[in-house]
Design a protein around this motif. Structure first.
Motif, PDB file in Angstrom:
ATOM      1  N   ARG A  35     -35.926  13.419  55.957  1.00 27.63           N
ATOM      2  CA  ARG A  35     -36.795  12.296  56.316  1.00 27.63           C
ATOM      3  C   ARG A  35     -36.688  11.242  55.217  1.00 27.63           C
ATOM      4  NH1 ARG A  35     -41.618  16.516  57.791  1.00 27.63           N
ATOM      5  NH2 ARG A  35     -40.906  17.068  59.895  1.00 27.63           N
ATOM      6  N   PRO A  36     -35.783  10.286  55.371  1.00 29.59           N
ATOM      7  CA  PRO A  36     -35.497   9.340  54.277  1.00 29.59           C
ATOM      8  C   PRO A  36     -36.678   8.464  53.874  1.00 29.59           C
ATOM      9  CG  PRO A  36     -33.775   9.287  55.957  1.00 29.59           C
ATOM     10  CD  PRO A  36     -34.911  10.065  56.521  1.00 29.59           C
ATOM     11  N   THR A  37     -37.526   8.085  54.830  1.00 35.32           N
ATOM     12  CA  THR A  37     -38.574   7.104  54.524  1.00 35.32           C
ATOM     13  C   THR A  37     -39.974   7.553  54.919  1.00 35.32           C
ATOM     14  OG1 THR A  37     -38.297   5.964  56.657  1.00 35.32           O
ATOM     15  CG2 THR A  37     -36.915   5.228  54.826  1.00 35.32           C
ATOM     16  N   ARG A  38     -40.137   8.797  55.359  1.00 37.92           N
ATOM     17  CA  ARG A  38     -41.424   9.243  55.916  1.00 37.92           C
ATOM     18  C   ARG A  38     -42.593   9.029  54.943  1.00 37.92           C
ATOM     19  NH1 ARG A  38     -42.124  12.942  59.957  1.00 37.92           N
ATOM     20  NH2 ARG A  38     -40.360  11.764  60.809  1.00 37.92           N
ATOM     21  N   ASP A  39     -42.406   9.349  53.673  1.00 37.39           N
ATOM     22  CA  ASP A  39     -43.503   9.273  52.703  1.00 37.39           C
ATOM     23  C   ASP A  39     -43.333   8.142  51.694  1.00 37.39           C
ATOM     24  OD1 ASP A  39     -44.800  11.547  53.776  1.00 37.39           O
ATOM     25  OD2 ASP A  39     -43.419  12.853  52.700  1.00 37.39           O
ATOM     26  N   SER A  40     -42.406   7.236  51.938  1.00 36.34           N
ATOM     27  CA  SER A  40     -42.115   6.194  50.945  1.00 36.34           C
ATOM     28  C   SER A  40     -43.303   5.280  50.688  1.00 36.34           C
ATOM     29  CB  SER A  40     -40.908   5.371  51.395  1.00 36.34           C
ATOM     30  OG  SER A  40     -39.741   6.162  51.418  1.00 36.34           O
ATOM     31  N   ALA A  41     -44.081   4.961  51.725  1.00 34.61           N
ATOM     32  CA  ALA A  41     -45.237   4.091  51.532  1.00 34.61           C
ATOM     33  C   ALA A  41     -46.295   4.765  50.669  1.00 34.61           C
ATOM     34  CB  ALA A  41     -45.830   3.684  52.879  1.00 34.61           C
ATOM     35  N   ALA A  42     -46.428   6.084  50.809  1.00 29.19           N
ATOM     36  CA  ALA A  42     -47.402   6.817  49.990  1.00 29.19           C
ATOM     37  C   ALA A  42     -46.910   6.992  48.564  1.00 29.19           C
ATOM     38  CB  ALA A  42     -47.686   8.177  50.619  1.00 29.19           C
ATOM     39  N   GLN A  43     -45.592   7.074  48.372  1.00 30.98           N
ATOM     40  CA  GLN A  43     -45.026   7.313  47.043  1.00 30.98           C
ATOM     41  C   GLN A  43     -44.907   6.046  46.210  1.00 30.98           C
ATOM     42  OE1 GLN A  43     -41.394   9.062  48.431  1.00 30.98           O
ATOM     43  NE2 GLN A  43     -42.173  11.167  48.353  1.00 30.98           N
ATOM     44  N   MET A  44     -45.076   4.899  46.830  1.00 31.50           N
ATOM     45  CA  MET A  44     -44.911   3.634  46.115  1.00 31.50           C
ATOM     46  C   MET A  44     -46.074   3.410  45.146  1.00 31.50           C
ATOM     47  SD  MET A  44     -44.378  -0.116  47.787  1.00 31.50           S
ATOM     48  CE  MET A  44     -43.983  -1.558  46.804  1.00 31.50           C
ATOM     49  N   LYS A  45     -45.783   3.365  43.844  1.00 32.80           N
ATOM     50  CA  LYS A  45     -46.788   3.161  42.809  1.00 32.80           C
ATOM     51  C   LYS A  45     -46.275   2.122  41.811  1.00 32.80           C
ATOM     52  CE  LYS A  45     -49.114   6.753  44.415  1.00 32.80           C
ATOM     53  NZ  LYS A  45     -50.380   6.597  45.170  1.00 32.80           N
ATOM     54  N   THR A  57     -42.180   2.525  41.878  1.00 33.44           N
ATOM     55  CA  THR A  57     -41.603   3.867  41.832  1.00 33.44           C
ATOM     56  C   THR A  57     -40.120   3.815  42.179  1.00 33.44           C
ATOM     57  OG1 THR A  57     -43.706   4.836  42.514  1.00 33.44           O
ATOM     58  CG2 THR A  57     -41.744   6.198  42.800  1.00 33.44           C
ATOM     59  N   ASP A  58     -39.320   4.506  41.396  1.00 34.72           N
ATOM     60  CA  ASP A  58     -37.884   4.570  41.653  1.00 34.72           C
ATOM     61  C   ASP A  58     -37.649   5.374  42.928  1.00 34.72           C
ATOM     62  OD1 ASP A  58     -35.167   4.704  41.613  1.00 34.72           O
ATOM     63  OD2 ASP A  58     -34.995   5.892  39.769  1.00 34.72           O
ATOM     64  N   VAL A  59     -37.098   4.714  43.951  1.00 34.57           N
ATOM     65  CA  VAL A  59     -36.884   5.396  45.235  1.00 34.57           C
ATOM     66  C   VAL A  59     -35.817   6.476  45.124  1.00 34.57           C
ATOM     67  CG1 VAL A  59     -37.606   3.382  46.563  1.00 34.57           C
ATOM     68  CG2 VAL A  59     -35.191   3.684  46.017  1.00 34.57           C
ATOM     69  N   ASN A  60     -35.082   6.479  44.025  1.00 32.98           N
ATOM     70  CA  ASN A  60     -34.041   7.495  43.829  1.00 32.98           C
ATOM     71  C   ASN A  60     -34.341   8.394  42.634  1.00 32.98           C
ATOM     72  OD1 ASN A  60     -32.389   6.832  46.028  1.00 32.98           O
ATOM     73  ND2 ASN A  60     -31.419   5.172  44.887  1.00 32.98           N
ATOM     74  N   SER A  61     -35.621   8.500  42.291  1.00 36.38           N
ATOM     75  CA  SER A  61     -35.979   9.447  41.240  1.00 36.38           C
ATOM     76  C   SER A  61     -35.769  10.869  41.758  1.00 36.38           C
ATOM     77  CB  SER A  61     -37.437   9.255  40.813  1.00 36.38           C
ATOM     78  OG  SER A  61     -38.315   9.629  41.867  1.00 36.38           O
ATOM     79  N   GLU A  62     -35.652  11.804  40.836  1.00 34.25           N
ATOM     80  CA  GLU A  62     -35.385  13.187  41.221  1.00 34.25           C
ATOM     81  C   GLU A  62     -36.475  13.728  42.148  1.00 34.25           C
ATOM     82  OE1 GLU A  62     -33.210  16.841  41.111  1.00 34.25           O
ATOM     83  OE2 GLU A  62     -32.729  14.767  40.641  1.00 34.25           O
ATOM     84  N   LEU A  63     -37.724  13.441  41.817  1.00 36.56           N
ATOM     85  CA  LEU A  63     -38.841  13.952  42.612  1.00 36.56           C
ATOM     86  C   LEU A  63     -38.823  13.373  44.019  1.00 36.56           C
ATOM     87  CD1 LEU A  63     -41.441  15.648  42.618  1.00 36.56           C
ATOM     88  CD2 LEU A  63     -42.677  13.602  41.854  1.00 36.56           C
ATOM     89  N   VAL A  64     -38.616  12.064  44.123  1.00 37.57           N
ATOM     90  CA  VAL A  64     -38.615  11.406  45.435  1.00 37.57           C
ATOM     91  C   VAL A  64     -37.415  11.856  46.263  1.00 37.57           C
ATOM     92  CG1 VAL A  64     -38.441   9.181  46.614  1.00 37.57           C
ATOM     93  CG2 VAL A  64     -39.902   9.415  44.607  1.00 37.57           C
ATOM     94  N   ALA A  65     -36.242  11.977  45.628  1.00 40.31           N
ATOM     95  CA  ALA A  65     -35.033  12.382  46.348  1.00 40.31           C
ATOM     96  C   ALA A  65     -35.192  13.775  46.944  1.00 40.31           C
ATOM     97  CB  ALA A  65     -33.831  12.336  45.412  1.00 40.31           C
ATOM     98  N   LYS A  66     -35.831  14.676  46.216  1.00 38.95           N
ATOM     99  CA  LYS A  66     -36.037  16.043  46.732  1.00 38.95           C
ATOM    100  C   LYS A  66     -37.099  16.069  47.825  1.00 38.95           C
ATOM    101  CE  LYS A  66     -34.646  18.941  42.807  1.00 38.95           C
ATOM    102  NZ  LYS A  66     -35.091  19.971  41.848  1.00 38.95           N
ATOM    103  N   SER A  67     -38.091  15.164  47.735  1.00 41.98           N
ATOM    104  CA  SER A  67     -39.178  15.169  48.720  1.00 41.98           C
ATOM    105  C   SER A  67     -38.703  14.770  50.110  1.00 41.98           C
ATOM    106  CB  SER A  67     -40.297  14.220  48.271  1.00 41.98           C
ATOM    107  OG  SER A  67     -39.894  12.862  48.390  1.00 41.98           O
TER     108      SER A  67
END
Length: 624
Positions: A412-422, A325-335
């Motif tokens: 929260r820069p990294t709070r949900d990053s582990a869950a968003q990784m696909k 998953t792109d860590v700088n995608s629009e969806l992730v950046a807003k989350s």
């Protein structure tokens, strides 16, 4: 005289009887929790004057005194609160430590190392489709493991919230019970020895949940019971109610509030302490720390792999696509932005430098002229927009619509990053094994060169002018493909269908060389992927991706060890306070047995006085 003697004897008998009753009451309640020893205080009755002389008139009961010391009880309540907090914090950290020691957790570094081993095997045979499939399979295990472990940690937050609800419910019940005791006290004149024991027992239980302060009210109207830093839970014959309400600005992070009449007043939980304080610490500090660190590892790994994918050519000769998953995608950046429910602000947070990336929660506020960013450490930084963005700790905070003055926004820069990784691909051919960067020997600056799309031009060089204010594109023989343009370019640059980007930061005479010609057997990009395992790009270039996981285990273990020592100290403090209260208020059976014998003798002797009065009276009546 016989009448006075009879009255004196009867008062003595009654006094001894009350002393016997009180002693029996003490003995009966020797094992009653919270019971305080009672004793009869007697005093000499008012004497009478006869013939110029004063004659005593015996004894009477002044009061029944309860053995009690306010300072000792306050010390016990405070030590109870402190011990409950320290003990629960230790138990919570022990649970988190066991989670990090679980099989699921240990699979995280194992899966990462297995992925690097698969990449190493692929580097030996870059065109082997089977080896490529193994790399994607191992990558899938990484994402699955991180997703599941993140969810396991997140569920602990739900469990803690349910415990908070149960704790608040019990505190409300205790408030009502304390109120009822106050009402019983106000119905009858004191002293209320047994009711006070009941009252202190309820206060002691309440002290396990939070810090409690008790102050007497005027005119014998009960007590005021305050919790935390002075919030009134019970006031005489009325009780307030505690409730968990939506948080601000994160509505899901519920906070404590007190219902007073028809109003709801949020209360500060900083000084709550006790079990409730330990639960809030677990929910708001310990669990987020695990999720943030786990997310920082996932985001950094994804960021570096995807970046190298975009700097290589896949099996079809095309620029590599995303693997994760792109860590700088629009969806992730807003989350990464949490704003109040009624806010119209729009922000997005992008990761630009993982070496500076910090875990934790940032707070952003606008004061009308500057943006005040509070780091996880508590340090506040006043910043102004650079274009439409704020830059801090490797993050670019893009402010798309203005933040209202006074409004608080959480980042929260990294709070949900582990869950968003696909996984973003299941095609083994898309692994970019070949590096298109033939040479960067002459690129001494910090500019970043990236191919967006491959066109007719396969080999070229981007050369920065000696003055540093222009750039040109040439082929490998020096023929100009693109005339000098202002540097840095304002957007993507296209040369005969090939599109690339070049950021600022290049030095004069810097040269960027690209070779987009597919080369069978080239593994240059795979070697760069392998470097991720050992390169220290995190924590200001002091830690590797795997170090983040190992440091997390170490930090939680150290916290648990410290908490264990603090719990031992607080337990000793509580035991000392209990012994002090027991020495003052406790019932000693040996002493009570001696008192029983003493008061029994007094009762018998007083009865003889009444008998002597009766004999004297009969003697007088017998006289003729």
């Amino acid at each position: 005289m016989a009448s006075d003697l009879l009255n004196l004897g009867s008062q003595s008998v009654l006094t001894a009887q009350r002393q016997l009753n009180t002693t029996g009451h003490n003995i009966s309640n020797v094992n009653t929790e919270g019971y305080s020893r009672q004793s009869v205080i007697q005093g000499a009755s008012t004497p009478r004057q006869y013939g110029g002389e004063t004659y005593g008139m015996g004894v009477h009961v002044e009061k029944v005194r309860r053995s009690w010391d306010q300072f000792a009880v306050n010390e016990l309540n405070l030590s109870t609160t402190n011990y409950s907090f320290k003990r629960d914090v230790e138990e919570n950290l022990e649970m988190l430590s066991s989670m990090l020691s679980s099989v699921a957790s240990k699979k995280i570094p194992e899966n990462l190392n297995e992925w690097f081993d698969a990449v190493k095997s692929l580097a030996d045979t870059p065109n082997d489709v089977g080896a490529r499939k193994v790399v994607l399979e191992k990558a899938g295990l990484i994402t699955q493991n991180l997703n599941e472990f993140h969810e396991t940690i997140r569920r602990q937050s739900d469990v803690t919230n349910k415990k908070l609800d149960l704790g608040i419910e019990r505190m409300n019940q205790l408030a009502l019970e304390i109120r009822d005791v106050h009402r019983l006290m106000m119905r009858t004149p004191g002293p209320h020895n047994d009711l006070m024991d009941q009252h202190e027992k309820l206060i002691a239980e309440l002290s396990e949940y939070t810090k409690v302060t008790v102050t007497p009210r005027k005119n014998a109207e009960g007590f005021n019971v305050h919790i935390g830093n002075g919030h009134t839970l019970v006031s005489g014959a009325s009780a307030s109610k505690l409730q968990m309400i939506d948080g601000y600005p994160d509505v899901h992070q519920r906070r404590l509030a007190m219902i007073e009449g028809k109003g709801i007043k949020p209360i500060t939980t900083k000084d709550i302490d006790g079990k409730i304080g330990a639960m809030l610490d677990m929910r708001d500090e310990q669990i987020p720390y695990l999720m943030d660190e786990l997310g920082r590892m996932a985001a950094s790994f994804s960021f570096e792999v995807n970046k190298l994918q975009s700097q290589g050519l896949d099996l079809r000769g095309e620029v590599g696509g995303l693997m994760f998953t792109d860590v700088n995608s629009e969806l992730v950046a807003k989350s990464r932005v949490v704003r109040p429910a009624d806010s119209n602000a729009e922000l997005a947070v992008f990761i630009e430098d993982t070496s500076q990336l910090d875990s934790g929660e940032y707070s952003l506020q606008y004061n009308g002229s500057d943006y005040i960013v509070t780091r996880p450490s508590g340090e506040q930084v006043a910043m102004q927009l650079a274009g439409d963005s704020l830059f801090i700790d490797g993050l670019r905070i893009e402010v798309r619509s203005g933040v209202v003055a006074g409004e608080r926004i959480i980042i929260r820069p990294t709070r949900d990053s582990a869950a968003q990784m696909k996984m973003m691909t299941n095609d083994p051919a898309t692994i970019a094994a070949q590096s298109y960067e033939a040479s960067t020997t002459f690129a001494q600056g910090s500019a970043k060169f990236k191919i967006k799309d491959v066109g007719d031009v396969k080999e070229f060089e981007v050369v920065v002018s000696p003055t540093g204010d222009q750039f040109a594109v040439t082929d490998t023989k020096g023929n100009i493909l693109l005339n000098p343009q202002p540097y840095p370019p304002t957007g993507p640059v296209e040369v005969q269908g090939t599109i690339f980007t070049l950021t600022d930061g290049a030095l004069p005479n810097d040269k960027f060389t690209a070779n987009l010609v597919p080369s069978e057997g080239d593994n240059g990009n795979l070697r760069k992927l392998l470097n991720i395992q050992t390169q220290k790009k995190l924590n200001d270039n002091e830690s590797t991706v795997l170090d983040i996981y190992h440091n997390l285990n170490t930090d939680v273990g150290l916290k648990m060890s410290t908490a264990s020592r603090l719990t031992d100290v607080s337990r000793l403090e509580k035991e000392a306070a209990q012994e002090r209260v027991a020495s003052i208020s406790g019932v000693n059976l040996d002493e009570e047995a001696a008192n029983m014998m003493k008061f029994q003798q007094a009762y018998m002797a007083s009865s003889r006085i009444m008998q002597a009065a009766n004999d004297t009276f009969n003697t007088i009546l017998a006289l003729r």
